[in-house]
Design a protein around this motif. Sequence first.
Motif, PDB file in Angstrom:
ATOM      1  N   LEU A   1      31.799  42.966  29.964  1.00 17.01           N
ATOM      2  CA  LEU A   1      31.559  41.676  30.582  1.00 17.01           C
ATOM      3  C   LEU A   1      30.058  41.514  30.757  1.00 17.01           C
ATOM      4  O   LEU A   1      29.416  42.342  31.402  1.00 17.01           O
ATOM      5  CB  LEU A   1      32.258  41.579  31.944  1.00 17.01           C
ATOM      6  CG  LEU A   1      31.940  40.321  32.759  1.00 17.01           C
ATOM      7  CD1 LEU A   1      32.365  39.053  32.024  1.00 17.01           C
ATOM      8  CD2 LEU A   1      32.589  40.409  34.134  1.00 17.01           C
ATOM      9  N   LEU A   2      29.508  40.458  30.171  1.00  9.47           N
ATOM     10  CA  LEU A   2      28.085  40.145  30.267  1.00  9.47           C
ATOM     11  C   LEU A   2      27.925  38.891  31.114  1.00  9.47           C
ATOM     12  O   LEU A   2      28.520  37.858  30.812  1.00  9.47           O
ATOM     13  CB  LEU A   2      27.504  39.916  28.864  1.00  9.47           C
ATOM     14  CG  LEU A   2      26.087  39.363  28.784  1.00  9.47           C
ATOM     15  CD1 LEU A   2      25.081  40.317  29.420  1.00  9.47           C
ATOM     16  CD2 LEU A   2      25.729  39.076  27.331  1.00  9.47           C
ATOM     17  N   VAL A   3      27.122  38.996  32.182  1.00 10.54           N
ATOM     18  CA  VAL A   3      26.873  37.857  33.068  1.00 10.54           C
ATOM     19  C   VAL A   3      25.376  37.578  33.052  1.00 10.54           C
ATOM     20  O   VAL A   3      24.580  38.402  33.496  1.00 10.54           O
ATOM     21  CB  VAL A   3      27.332  38.164  34.516  1.00 10.54           C
ATOM     22  CG1 VAL A   3      27.096  36.944  35.404  1.00 10.54           C
ATOM     23  CG2 VAL A   3      28.780  38.615  34.560  1.00 10.54           C
TER      24      VAL A   3
ATOM     25  N   ALA B   1      38.278  40.124  37.983  1.00 10.56           N
ATOM     26  CA  ALA B   1      39.608  40.098  38.600  1.00 10.56           C
ATOM     27  C   ALA B   1      40.719  39.945  37.567  1.00 10.56           C
ATOM     28  O   ALA B   1      41.797  40.500  37.733  1.00 10.56           O
ATOM     29  CB  ALA B   1      39.678  38.966  39.626  1.00 10.56           C
ATOM     30  N   GLN B   2      40.453  39.226  36.496  1.00 11.83           N
ATOM     31  CA  GLN B   2      41.495  38.943  35.511  1.00 11.83           C
ATOM     32  C   GLN B   2      41.524  39.894  34.328  1.00 11.83           C
ATOM     33  O   GLN B   2      42.579  40.097  33.741  1.00 11.83           O
ATOM     34  CB  GLN B   2      41.332  37.512  34.976  1.00 11.83           C
ATOM     35  CG  GLN B   2      41.575  36.467  36.033  1.00 11.83           C
ATOM     36  CD  GLN B   2      41.274  35.064  35.512  1.00 11.83           C
ATOM     37  OE1 GLN B   2      40.642  34.884  34.485  1.00 11.83           O
ATOM     38  NE2 GLN B   2      41.739  34.070  36.247  1.00 11.83           N
TER      39      GLN B   2
ATOM     40  N   GLU C   1      33.976  44.618  22.345  1.00  9.57           N
ATOM     41  CA  GLU C   1      34.560  43.322  22.701  1.00  9.57           C
ATOM     42  C   GLU C   1      33.720  42.787  23.851  1.00  9.57           C
ATOM     43  O   GLU C   1      33.588  43.444  24.881  1.00  9.57           O
ATOM     44  CB  GLU C   1      35.992  43.502  23.212  1.00  9.57           C
ATOM     45  CG  GLU C   1      37.016  43.801  22.168  1.00  9.57           C
ATOM     46  CD  GLU C   1      38.386  43.944  22.810  1.00  9.57           C
ATOM     47  OE1 GLU C   1      38.766  43.106  23.653  1.00  9.57           O
ATOM     48  OE2 GLU C   1      39.054  44.929  22.481  1.00  9.57           O
ATOM     49  N   VAL C   2      33.155  41.599  23.691  1.00 10.08           N
ATOM     50  CA  VAL C   2      32.251  41.058  24.702  1.00 10.08           C
ATOM     51  C   VAL C   2      32.786  39.742  25.248  1.00 10.08           C
ATOM     52  O   VAL C   2      33.149  38.851  24.492  1.00 10.08           O
ATOM     53  CB  VAL C   2      30.830  40.829  24.133  1.00 10.08           C
ATOM     54  CG1 VAL C   2      29.892  40.293  25.204  1.00 10.08           C
ATOM     55  CG2 VAL C   2      30.282  42.115  23.526  1.00 10.08           C
ATOM     56  N   MET C   3      32.839  39.645  26.571  1.00  8.82           N
ATOM     57  CA  MET C   3      33.098  38.377  27.236  1.00  8.82           C
ATOM     58  C   MET C   3      31.801  38.025  27.937  1.00  8.82           C
ATOM     59  O   MET C   3      31.342  38.750  28.818  1.00  8.82           O
ATOM     60  CB  MET C   3      34.219  38.499  28.256  1.00  8.82           C
ATOM     61  CG  MET C   3      34.385  37.236  29.084  1.00  8.82           C
ATOM     62  SD  MET C   3      35.582  37.426  30.399  1.00  8.82           S
ATOM     63  CE  MET C   3      36.959  36.617  29.624  1.00  8.82           C
TER      64      MET C   3
ATOM     65  N   ALA D   1      27.567  34.151  38.230  1.00  7.20           N
ATOM     66  CA  ALA D   1      28.191  35.211  39.015  1.00  7.20           C
ATOM     67  C   ALA D   1      29.634  34.847  39.354  1.00  7.20           C
ATOM     68  O   ALA D   1      30.527  35.703  39.331  1.00  7.20           O
ATOM     69  CB  ALA D   1      27.386  35.474  40.277  1.00  7.20           C
ATOM     70  N   GLN D   2      29.873  33.586  39.660  1.00  3.70           N
ATOM     71  CA  GLN D   2      31.230  33.139  39.982  1.00  3.70           C
ATOM     72  C   GLN D   2      32.180  33.394  38.811  1.00  3.70           C
ATOM     73  O   GLN D   2      33.279  33.926  38.987  1.00  3.70           O
ATOM     74  CB  GLN D   2      31.227  31.662  40.364  1.00  3.70           C
ATOM     75  CG  GLN D   2      32.588  31.135  40.761  1.00  3.70           C
ATOM     76  CD  GLN D   2      32.539  29.665  41.179  1.00  3.70           C
ATOM     77  OE1 GLN D   2      31.481  29.048  41.214  1.00  3.70           O
ATOM     78  NE2 GLN D   2      33.684  29.122  41.508  1.00  3.70           N
ATOM     79  N   ALA D   3      31.770  33.027  37.602  1.00  5.10           N
ATOM     80  CA  ALA D   3      32.592  33.263  36.418  1.00  5.10           C
ATOM     81  C   ALA D   3      32.741  34.762  36.155  1.00  5.10           C
ATOM     82  O   ALA D   3      33.799  35.229  35.726  1.00  5.10           O
ATOM     83  CB  ALA D   3      31.997  32.564  35.203  1.00  5.10           C
TER      84      ALA D   3
END
Length: 142
Positions: free
Chosen positions: A14-16, A51-52, A36-38, A43-45
């Motif tokens: 996860l990249l924010v 969580a998901q 695999e990158v999301m 920060a909210q996203a």
Amino acid sequence: MINDFPDLSGIRILLVDDDADTRELITFVLEQCQAEVMAVMSAQAGFAAIAQNSPDLLISDISMPDEDGYSLMRRIRAYEVEQGRQQIPAIALTAFARDEDQRAAFAVGFQQYFAKPINPFDLVTMITVLVKTPEAAEQSIE
């Protein structure tokens, strides 16, 4: 895959980061290494994605509007305790390279800290270390 870069096959990241160019560059590099990158822009996203999706690793910018990376990391660590989840390894990214910024990042729960612009090879190498041997990561790249 990028020649001589570690293979990140099977690693969900996860990249924010609120900066589109940074998100695109890091996503490109990590996907070339088979991760695999999301990538999300706030920060909210990022918190919703934790969580998901239960990624294997978090990379978060520190300086973002509305909620910074320190606050995001505190929320994630509290959520992990509340849910009985194992701590996700986390890397802080920042345009600031001061010692106090690094100490603050470690204090809220990041295991590593990279100043921008990042060296892609060092980032991919650190991801490998954090995901495969998290207990050794804090001493490996300074």
